[in-house]
Design a protein around this motif. Structure first.
Motif: not given
Length: 168
Positions: A72-74, A77-78, A81, A101
């Motif tokens: 996960r880049w950000a 992120y939530d 995955f 992001r």
């Protein structure tokens, strides 16, 4: 165009799916490097092996562990995955934390969100049980994995898998 202006334009751009293929490849190499640092022999499966990206082996070559890397880049992120193929022994989530992001964009003045990566090493059976059965992307949320923080940097799970006699 200077970096600040470029960053501002990027942040003002409408949200669309970000191409993170390069970062995903980097995540695989980061996990490979972490395993090597931990003294676990490992290599990258360079041609697309369905279900896994890395193979860890014991020193005799008799035991192996297939590892799928999800990244996960950000930073914001939530905490989930997507995964559809469980043809592996372990799933390592690499939270790359490369910046905000999503939700944190409004707070960019305080901090850009960059920090070091975090790695979660999960046995595949645990990930399979945690998958949301109604999610069409096959997402797994960390909140569905009991005490998921115990799996952070849990490289010992792979080492144990490699050193345990499967006959016992």
């Amino acid at each position: 165009m200077n970096a600040e202006v470029g960053m501002q334009l990027q942040n003002d751009a409408p949200s669309k799916r970000q191409n993170t293929k390069l970062e995903a490849e980097g995540a695989e190499f980061l996990v490979l490097g972490m395993l090597l640092i931990e003294g676990i022999q490992c290599f990258k499966a360079y041609t697309n092996f369905a279900g896994y990206d890395l193979v860890a082996v014991d020193s005799s070559g008799e035991r192996s562990a297939r590892i799928q890397v999800k990244s996960r880049w950000a930073t914001d992120y939530d905490r989930s995955f997507p995964i559809k193929n469980f043809n592996c022994d372990f799933v390592v989530l690499a939270a790359l934390n490369r910046g905000y992001r999503f939700r944190q964009k409004a707070n960019l003045n305080a901090h850009d969100g960059r920090s070091g990566p975090r790695f979660y090493c999960f046995p595949v059976e645990l990930v399979q049980k945690a998958q949301n059965p109604i999610d069409t992307w096959g997402k797994v949320s960390l909140s569905r994995i009991f005490n998921h923080t115990q799996y952070e940097d849990a490289w010992h799970l792979i080492r144990t898998h490699l050193t345990t006699d499967p006959q016992k």
